[in-house]
Write an enzyme that holds these catalytic residues in place. Structure first.
Site, PDB file in Angstrom:
ATOM      1  N   ALA A  72      24.869  40.435  22.044  1.00  0.00           N
ATOM      2  CA  ALA A  72      24.023  40.451  20.709  1.00  0.00           C
ATOM      3  C   ALA A  72      22.671  40.720  21.556  1.00  0.00           C
ATOM      4  O   ALA A  72      22.608  40.453  22.648  1.00  0.00           O
ATOM      5  CB  ALA A  72      23.848  39.197  19.810  1.00  0.00           C
ATOM      6  N   GLY A  77      28.826  38.756  22.270  1.00  0.00           N
ATOM      7  CA  GLY A  77      29.117  39.398  21.360  1.00  0.00           C
ATOM      8  C   GLY A  77      29.935  40.560  21.340  1.00  0.00           C
ATOM      9  O   GLY A  77      30.871  41.252  20.407  1.00  0.00           O
ATOM     10  N   GLU A  80      33.515  39.495  21.801  1.00  0.00           N
ATOM     11  CA  GLU A  80      33.924  39.061  20.432  1.00  0.00           C
ATOM     12  C   GLU A  80      34.217  40.027  19.508  1.00  0.00           C
ATOM     13  O   GLU A  80      35.103  39.975  18.848  1.00  0.00           O
ATOM     14  CB  GLU A  80      32.737  37.929  19.907  1.00  0.00           C
ATOM     15  CG  GLU A  80      32.544  36.591  20.672  1.00  0.00           C
ATOM     16  CD  GLU A  80      31.289  36.177  20.360  1.00  0.00           C
ATOM     17  OE1 GLU A  80      30.093  36.588  20.243  1.00  0.00           O
ATOM     18  OE2 GLU A  80      31.275  34.755  19.991  1.00  0.00           O
ATOM     19  N   GLU A 138      26.960  33.240  26.816  1.00  0.00           N
ATOM     20  CA  GLU A 138      25.940  32.459  25.922  1.00  0.00           C
ATOM     21  C   GLU A 138      25.241  31.287  26.620  1.00  0.00           C
ATOM     22  O   GLU A 138      24.017  31.156  26.263  1.00  0.00           O
ATOM     23  CB  GLU A 138      26.478  32.141  24.583  1.00  0.00           C
ATOM     24  CG  GLU A 138      26.828  33.736  23.698  1.00  0.00           C
ATOM     25  CD  GLU A 138      28.009  34.235  24.066  1.00  0.00           C
ATOM     26  OE1 GLU A 138      28.704  33.607  25.091  1.00  0.00           O
ATOM     27  OE2 GLU A 138      28.631  34.786  23.178  1.00  0.00           O
TER      28      GLU A 138
HETATM   29  C1  LIG Z   1      30.927  45.880  11.082  1.00  0.00           C
HETATM   30  C2  LIG Z   1      29.982  45.678  12.370  1.00  0.00           C
HETATM   31  C3  LIG Z   1      30.699  44.702  13.365  1.00  0.00           C
HETATM   32  C4  LIG Z   1      29.756  44.053  14.032  1.00  0.00           C
HETATM   33  C5  LIG Z   1      30.699  42.906  14.495  1.00  0.00           C
HETATM   34  C6  LIG Z   1      29.682  41.538  14.951  1.00  0.00           C
HETATM   35  C7  LIG Z   1      28.899  41.880  16.254  1.00  0.00           C
HETATM   36  C8  LIG Z   1      27.921  40.620  15.931  1.00  0.00           C
HETATM   37  C9  LIG Z   1      27.160  40.529  17.378  1.00  0.00           C
HETATM   38  C10 LIG Z   1      26.532  39.423  17.530  1.00  0.00           C
HETATM   39  C11 LIG Z   1      27.147  38.225  18.124  1.00  0.00           C
HETATM   40  C12 LIG Z   1      26.225  36.857  18.002  1.00  0.00           C
HETATM   41  C13 LIG Z   1      26.951  35.830  18.686  1.00  0.00           C
HETATM   42  C14 LIG Z   1      27.101  36.098  20.245  1.00  0.00           C
HETATM   43  O1  LIG Z   1      28.200  35.115  20.682  1.00  0.00           O
HETATM   44  C15 LIG Z   1      25.816  35.669  21.085  1.00  0.00           C
HETATM   45  C16 LIG Z   1      25.507  36.893  22.159  1.00  0.00           C
HETATM   46  O2  LIG Z   1      26.153  37.993  22.315  1.00  0.00           O
HETATM   47  S1  LIG Z   1      24.216  36.307  23.312  1.00  0.00           S
HETATM   48  C17 LIG Z   1      24.081  37.599  24.286  1.00  0.00           C
HETATM   49  C18 LIG Z   1      25.402  37.498  25.387  1.00  0.00           C
HETATM   50  N1  LIG Z   1      25.296  38.387  26.752  1.00  0.00           N
HETATM   51  C19 LIG Z   1      24.542  38.255  27.693  1.00  0.00           C
HETATM   52  O3  LIG Z   1      24.185  37.168  27.927  1.00  0.00           O
HETATM   53  C20 LIG Z   1      24.570  39.237  28.550  1.00  0.00           C
HETATM   54  C21 LIG Z   1      23.106  39.734  29.241  1.00  0.00           C
HETATM   55  N2  LIG Z   1      22.973  40.784  29.980  1.00  0.00           N
HETATM   56  C22 LIG Z   1      23.257  40.506  31.356  1.00  0.00           C
HETATM   57  O4  LIG Z   1      23.568  39.534  31.904  1.00  0.00           O
HETATM   58  C23 LIG Z   1      23.130  41.758  32.130  1.00  0.00           C
HETATM   59  O5  LIG Z   1      22.181  42.648  31.696  1.00  0.00           O
HETATM   60  C24 LIG Z   1      24.387  42.503  32.768  1.00  0.00           C
HETATM   61  C25 LIG Z   1      25.458  42.661  31.521  1.00  0.00           C
HETATM   62  C26 LIG Z   1      25.105  41.362  33.746  1.00  0.00           C
HETATM   63  C27 LIG Z   1      24.278  43.742  33.456  1.00  0.00           C
HETATM   64  O6  LIG Z   1      23.244  43.317  34.481  1.00  0.00           O
HETATM   65  P1  LIG Z   1      22.292  44.658  35.194  1.00  0.00           P
HETATM   66  O7  LIG Z   1      23.461  45.640  35.451  1.00  0.00           O
HETATM   67  O8  LIG Z   1      21.383  44.098  36.213  1.00  0.00           O
HETATM   68  O9  LIG Z   1      21.668  45.391  34.131  1.00  0.00           O
HETATM   69  P2  LIG Z   1      20.171  44.848  33.471  1.00  0.00           P
HETATM   70  O10 LIG Z   1      20.346  43.228  33.214  1.00  0.00           O
HETATM   71  O11 LIG Z   1      19.155  45.340  34.163  1.00  0.00           O
HETATM   72  O12 LIG Z   1      20.400  45.427  32.072  1.00  0.00           O
HETATM   73  C28 LIG Z   1      20.177  46.756  31.657  1.00  0.00           C
HETATM   74  C29 LIG Z   1      19.167  46.987  30.508  1.00  0.00           C
HETATM   75  O13 LIG Z   1      20.008  46.436  29.406  1.00  0.00           O
HETATM   76  C30 LIG Z   1      19.410  45.145  28.881  1.00  0.00           C
HETATM   77  N3  LIG Z   1      20.432  44.459  28.258  1.00  0.00           N
HETATM   78  C31 LIG Z   1      21.291  43.934  28.796  1.00  0.00           C
HETATM   79  N4  LIG Z   1      21.962  43.114  28.207  1.00  0.00           N
HETATM   80  C32 LIG Z   1      21.292  42.815  26.942  1.00  0.00           C
HETATM   81  C33 LIG Z   1      21.499  42.076  25.958  1.00  0.00           C
HETATM   82  N5  LIG Z   1      22.683  41.132  25.552  1.00  0.00           N
HETATM   83  N6  LIG Z   1      20.445  42.254  24.746  1.00  0.00           N
HETATM   84  C34 LIG Z   1      19.376  43.105  24.841  1.00  0.00           C
HETATM   85  N7  LIG Z   1      19.127  43.740  26.113  1.00  0.00           N
HETATM   86  C35 LIG Z   1      20.089  43.677  27.159  1.00  0.00           C
HETATM   87  C36 LIG Z   1      18.315  44.660  30.050  1.00  0.00           C
HETATM   88  O14 LIG Z   1      17.348  43.787  29.220  1.00  0.00           O
HETATM   89  C37 LIG Z   1      17.782  46.003  30.453  1.00  0.00           C
HETATM   90  O15 LIG Z   1      16.751  46.336  29.802  1.00  0.00           O
HETATM   91  P3  LIG Z   1      15.431  46.982  30.542  1.00  0.00           P
HETATM   92  O16 LIG Z   1      15.050  45.513  31.209  1.00  0.00           O
HETATM   93  O17 LIG Z   1      15.806  47.896  31.376  1.00  0.00           O
HETATM   94  O18 LIG Z   1      14.647  47.453  29.378  1.00  0.00           O
END
Ligand SMILES: CCCCCCCCCCCCC[C@H](O)CC(=O)SCCNC(=O)CCNC(=O)[C@H](O)C(C)(C)COP(=O)(O)OP(=O)(O)OC[C@H]1O[C@@H](n2cnc3c(N)ncnc32)[C@H](O)[C@@H]1OP(=O)(O)O
Length: 258
Positions: free
Chosen positions: A65, A109, A112, A132
């Site tokens: 997400a 997500g 998921e 998460e």
């Molecule tokens: C019919 C429709 C169907 C829909 C189905 C339902 C979908 C519902 C989805 C919602 C689910 C909610 C419940 C869920 O359990 C909650 C979550 O998902 S919480 C988020 C979990 N994810 C994370 O914690 C991962 C976060 N990211 C990272 O750890 C790292 O980015 C990485 C993946 C390990 C990669 O690292 P790197 O290679 O170093 O790259 P960067 O970190 O520099 O990332 C590049 C760029 O992308 C941006 N970014 C990465 N992940 C996210 C994110 N989750 N949200 C927002 N932005 C993200 C990051 O900020 C960088 O941006 P920049 O800084 O360059 O602008």
């Protein structure tokens, strides 16, 4: 329909939906989820579509997400707004098979969403996780529930508690994914599977989807009865006559039930 955060292509009975927010590793924000919901509804309603693929980029299926979108939300926002329930209900309403073609990150997500699809084919670069806990929250749409039923308590607990990622080899060994293929072959493999499914009797395909998914929900005895009754019911279809007749006449079946 013009979309900004996804790309939709329909070819030879297969609708391929590509998540397309490369700058945010396909993080699932409101716009992407709304467009994905719309595209899935359109695919479900399109008689020419018999199987659906959801995929992302080589680097990310979806990194979860969108954290920037969630950061400002309060408990009241999340709880009273029933955050993410409408979207997940929408994908679970799709009766046609959905294949998740995963390369790179499928986190939170993203993992998921892949698990809500009917099966996952991943590339050798895929990384699955429910990190998460690093954000002070927990999985919200199946990461502690579907993952536990798929890979077992220990691995699901390990992944949700430590936030560690699981690579493609471990994912296949754990049963999280059906197949692992070289990165460059992912879409070819997923499309091949989707086209093979598209040649089957659509009514049987939808029964398989419902029966296998029900296996998660009901006790074995109830599931076996459901399966048995659906097996019996399919003897009322033209496709059963066509399928068994074609075998005995040593020719390809031409299924037509929708
Ligand atoms: C019919 C429709 C169907 C829909 C189905 C339902 C979908 C519902 C989805 C919602 C689910 C909610 C419940 C869920 O359990 C909650 C979550 O998902 S919480 C988020 C979990 N994810 C994370 O914690 C991962 C976060 N990211 C990272 O750890 C790292 O980015 C990485 C993946 C390990 C990669 O690292 P790197 O290679 O170093 O790259 P960067 O970190 O520099 O990332 C590049 C760029 O992308 C941006 N970014 C990465 N992940 C996210 C994110 N989750 N949200 C927002 N932005 C993200 C990051 O900020 C960088 O941006 P920049 O800084 O360059 O602008």
């Amino acid at each position: 329909m013009a979309y900004e955060t996804i790309i939709v292509e329909v070819d030879n009975h297969v609708a391929t939906v590509t998540l397309n927010r490369p700058d945010a590793l396909n993080a699932l924000n409101d716009q992407l989820m709304s467009e994905l919901a719309e595209a899935l509804t359109a695919a479900q309603d399109n008689e020419k579509v018999r199987c659906i693929i959801i995929t992302g980029s080589e680097k990310a299926f979806a990194a979860g997400a969108d954290i920037a979108m969630m950061r400002e939300k309060s408990f009241v926002d999340a709880f009273s707004g029933d955050l993410f329930t409408p979207e997940t209900d929408q994908i679970l309403r799709v009766r046609k098979p959905i294949i998740a073609a995963v390369s790179g990150y499928a986190l939170g997500g993203g993992c998921e969403l892949a698990m809500m699809c009917d099966f996952i084919i991943c590339s050798d670069t895929a990384k699955f996780g429910q990190p998460e806990i690093n954000l002070g929250v927990v999985a919200g749409i199946g990461g502690t529930q579907r993952l536990t039923r798929i890979v077992g308590k220990s691995k699901a607990m390990d992944m949700n508690l430590t936030g560690r990622f699981m690579d493609a080899t471990e994912a296949e060994r754990s049963g999280l994914v059906s197949r692992v293929v070289p990165c460059k072959k992912l879409l070819e493999e997923a499309t091949g599977a989707a086209q093979k499914i598209s040649e089957k009797s659509m009514i049987s395909v939808m029964v398989v989807k419902e029966a296998v998914n029900r296996a998660y929900e009901v006790p074995l005895r109830e599931g076996l009865l459901f399966e048995r009754r659906m097996f019996h019911a399919l003897f009322a279809t033209e496709d059963q006559a066509e399928g068994m007749g074609a075998f005995l006449e040593k020719r390809e079946a031409q299924f037509r039930d929708k």
